[in-house]
Every structure is written in structure tokens, then in C-alpha cells.
Design a protein around this motif. Sequence first.
Motif: not given
Length: 129
Positions: A20-29, A72-84
Amino acid sequence: QVQLVESGGGLVQAGGSLRLSCAASGRTFSRYATGWFRQAPGKERDFVATIYWSTGNTFYADSVKGRFTISRDYAKNTVYLQMNSLKPEDTAVYYCAADKTGSTDYGLRVEDPSQYDYWGQGTQVTVSS
């Protein structure tokens, strides 16, 4: 306005994997932590995992330890959840959430959904037996 957008859900057989991916967009905080929760039909929203952006510290629910990995990936502003090793009991809508004020208190309150300020719309994960 900050938006969190989840993706990556789907149908998988027991024993399979999803990311799963969670991408943040809009105003940074400034974010202290980003986490994942899940909610099955007729049940409460349960904590799955959380990661702190500055330290990389992670926290997991006992039910997913050893099977799920949050990152987490700072450059992509994204958090991942690897589920096995997915199980039918992992079936739920998975939500991404962000703590921007530090309310999760460095891990002490990560399991409390009321400590998170922003939420995504959710992504369905279905695990068949």
C-alpha cells in the motif's frame, strides 16, 4: 489543505503480498508521524503501524508484527505498507493517517486514531482463503 491518497489495495489469496502507498499532497506541513489503520465491516478502526519521519522509528500492532513493514520516502512524500503472508483476517479497508502536531507522543499514543489530524479515503484489501 493536505490530502492523503492511498493506493495499492486489491484482492489477493492467503499467503500473498500487497504494498500500500500513502501519498501526501497539497500544502506541506511538518509531520511527526504517518500511520496505517484498518477497519473491517462492523468493527472499530484498528491500529496497524506508524512511522516517525524524523527518526524512522516504527510501531506495529501485535497482529501484524513480522509480516508487515512500514517505510517512508522523503523525496516522494510517501509512506508504504508492505504486507506479506496475508491472512483472511487482514481483510479490511486500510486508511492512512498523519499526525502533524505530535499528539501521538513519540509512540505512546500511536494506537489512538483520535491523535491523528489527517486521513485518507481508504483502500480495500481483500484476502481470500
